[in-house]
Design an enzyme around this catalytic site. Structure first.
Site, PDB file in Angstrom:
ATOM      1  N   GLU A  15       3.052   4.045  11.468  1.00 51.56           N
ATOM      2  CA  GLU A  15       2.477   2.722  11.265  1.00 51.56           C
ATOM      3  C   GLU A  15       1.970   2.066  12.549  1.00 51.56           C
ATOM      4  O   GLU A  15       2.615   2.110  13.589  1.00 51.56           O
ATOM      5  CB  GLU A  15       3.556   1.827  10.633  1.00 51.56           C
ATOM      6  CG  GLU A  15       3.044   0.502  10.132  1.00 51.56           C
ATOM      7  CD  GLU A  15       4.027  -0.116   9.142  1.00 51.56           C
ATOM      8  OE1 GLU A  15       4.332  -1.302   9.310  1.00 51.56           O
ATOM      9  OE2 GLU A  15       4.483   0.586   8.224  1.00 51.56           O
TER      10      GLU A  15
ATOM     11  N   ASP B 256      10.407   8.069   1.240  1.00 54.11           N
ATOM     12  CA  ASP B 256      10.235   6.796   1.948  1.00 54.11           C
ATOM     13  C   ASP B 256      11.486   6.555   2.797  1.00 54.11           C
ATOM     14  O   ASP B 256      12.353   5.754   2.441  1.00 54.11           O
ATOM     15  CB  ASP B 256      10.040   5.672   0.925  1.00 54.11           C
ATOM     16  CG  ASP B 256       9.489   4.397   1.552  1.00 54.11           C
ATOM     17  OD1 ASP B 256       9.151   4.430   2.746  1.00 54.11           O
ATOM     18  OD2 ASP B 256       9.407   3.383   0.842  1.00 54.11           O
TER      19      ASP B 256
ATOM     20  N   LYS C 101      -0.801   4.387   9.303  1.00 55.50           N
ATOM     21  CA  LYS C 101      -0.603   3.293   8.346  1.00 55.50           C
ATOM     22  C   LYS C 101      -1.169   1.990   8.897  1.00 55.50           C
ATOM     23  O   LYS C 101      -0.852   1.580  10.011  1.00 55.50           O
ATOM     24  CB  LYS C 101       0.892   3.103   8.042  1.00 55.50           C
ATOM     25  CG  LYS C 101       1.453   4.122   7.081  1.00 55.50           C
ATOM     26  CD  LYS C 101       2.937   3.938   6.868  1.00 55.50           C
ATOM     27  CE  LYS C 101       3.263   2.846   5.892  1.00 55.50           C
ATOM     28  NZ  LYS C 101       4.714   2.803   5.589  1.00 55.50           N
TER      29      LYS C 101
ATOM     30  N   THR D 150      -1.600   0.361   3.612  1.00 53.19           N
ATOM     31  CA  THR D 150      -0.362  -0.143   3.020  1.00 53.19           C
ATOM     32  C   THR D 150      -0.493  -1.633   2.684  1.00 53.19           C
ATOM     33  O   THR D 150      -1.536  -2.242   2.914  1.00 53.19           O
ATOM     34  CB  THR D 150       0.814   0.140   3.986  1.00 53.19           C
ATOM     35  OG1 THR D 150       2.038  -0.180   3.337  1.00 53.19           O
ATOM     36  CG2 THR D 150       0.690  -0.649   5.276  1.00 53.19           C
TER      37      THR D 150
ATOM     38  N   PHE E  44       1.909  -1.458  -3.714  1.00 50.75           N
ATOM     39  CA  PHE E  44       3.339  -1.792  -3.684  1.00 50.75           C
ATOM     40  C   PHE E  44       3.827  -2.276  -5.049  1.00 50.75           C
ATOM     41  O   PHE E  44       3.831  -3.470  -5.333  1.00 50.75           O
ATOM     42  CB  PHE E  44       3.587  -2.864  -2.617  1.00 50.75           C
ATOM     43  CG  PHE E  44       3.819  -2.309  -1.230  1.00 50.75           C
ATOM     44  CD1 PHE E  44       3.293  -1.087  -0.852  1.00 50.75           C
ATOM     45  CD2 PHE E  44       4.567  -3.010  -0.309  1.00 50.75           C
ATOM     46  CE1 PHE E  44       3.501  -0.574   0.413  1.00 50.75           C
ATOM     47  CE2 PHE E  44       4.784  -2.504   0.966  1.00 50.75           C
ATOM     48  CZ  PHE E  44       4.254  -1.289   1.329  1.00 50.75           C
TER      49      PHE E  44
END
Length: 318
Positions: free
Chosen positions: A95, A16, A131, A155, A177
């Site tokens: 993203e 990440d 994403k 996400t 998450f």
């Protein structure tokens, strides 16, 4: 054997980060970025050449100032993705602008623009995960993109409703998450720590993983947003885990026995009821989870703030 090497026996490890040196050190199979990570990386002088390439592109294809910024932003995400793909063996996540989280059509359009930029550099769409936020609109966008072999990483996922809707839409991968769920419950309970085996974020991912494996969904589960290595070790066996360089280093530096906690066979024996979600049921079920409602909205706001910061930086460079 250290915890990281043991974890890699059960779970695919994803970095990440947008920092290439960290990726080289920890040797993940995939990597994921976001505007905050891109902003941090773009401030590093080692990557000035990548920023310059994005700025030059924005100037060359944009007609208005706004369009130049938008094109440079897209190119910046892609040039970092291209560098990452020189290191990781499989995929990078890129993203879509969080400001499009409630606009299905514009999310699809932006995803296709990003894929086109990768393809212009000779990278096939099988190497990219787009994403998108796990809103109803984001999930619908992913459903359409998947039909064109544009694979998606959903996400900001906090609820079982989001996870089920993603599976039914046949998206490639979800990123629940863990750490942000943990943060919410710490505040709610007024405590400083919750043990890993009781951690609501960990329990949420276990529930989603077991549901997917029980009913044979192909969508991959990638735990994300970790606060400590306890959360990570409790999810050993999850399809993938995306981990920050700080926690990857802690795992690498820790010698201990790691027990596998998740596996498909035990999931199949779980007593779980299958749920089908249309839009009304999705919105109701998600709304019933106060944590998920709050954290999804907050996550979109925070991602947007990161985008605005990166956008301001790009505009100054232009």
């Amino acid at each position: 054997m250290n915890l990281l090497n043991q974890l890699k026996q059960y779970t695919e490890v994803v970095a990440d980060t947008g920092d290439f040196e960290s990726i080289k050190t920890f040797k993940p199979v995939d990597a994921t970025t976001n505007p905050s990570l891109l902003y941090s990386a773009s401030q590093d002088q080692r990557y000035n050449h990548l920023v310059s390439r994005a700025i030059d592109y924005g100037k060359s294809v944009g007609t208005t100032e706004g369009e130049k910024v938008e094109k440079a932003m897209d190119k910046l995400a892609v040039v970092f993705g291209l560098e990452i793909l020189k290191i990781v063996p499989r995929r990078v996540s890129t993203e879509v602008d969080a400001r499009l989280s409630f606009d299905t059509e514009k999310s699809i359009k932006k995803a296709k623009e990003l894929i086109a930029l990768y393809e212009d550099d000779g990278i096939g769409r099988e190497k990219i995960l787009i994403k998108l936020a796990s809103t109803w609109e984001g999930i619908r966008a992913a459903e359409e993109l998947e039909k064109e072999d544009i694979h998606c990483n959903l996400t900001l996922l906090f609820s079982k409703a989001q996870a089920i809707a993603c599976a039914e839409a046949k998206v490639q991968l979800i990123s629940p998450f863990v750490g942000r769920i943990y943060d919410w419950h710490l505040k709610e309970q007024g405590v400083e720590h919750i043990p890993g085996n009781q951690d609501p974020g960990v329990l949420s991912v276990k529930e989603i993983y077991n549901y997917y494996k029980k009913f044979g969904y192909k969508t991959e589960v990638m735990g994300a947003s970790f606060r400590n290595i306890e959360e990570i070790t409790e999810l050993a066996g999850c399809d993938l885990l995306t981990i920050s360089p700080t926690l990857l280093k802690k795992l690498m530096d820790t010698e201990d026995h790691l027990e596998r906690k998740l596996n498909p066979e035990s999931a199949k024996s779980e007593k779980i009821e299958k749920i089908h979600l249309d839009e009304k049921m999705f919105r109701w079920m998600h709304n019933e989870d106060a944590m998920a409602v709050e954290k999804l909205a907050e996550g979109i706001r925070k991602f947007t703030a990161d985008i605005l910061k990166l956008e301001k930086f790009v505009a100054q460079q232009l």
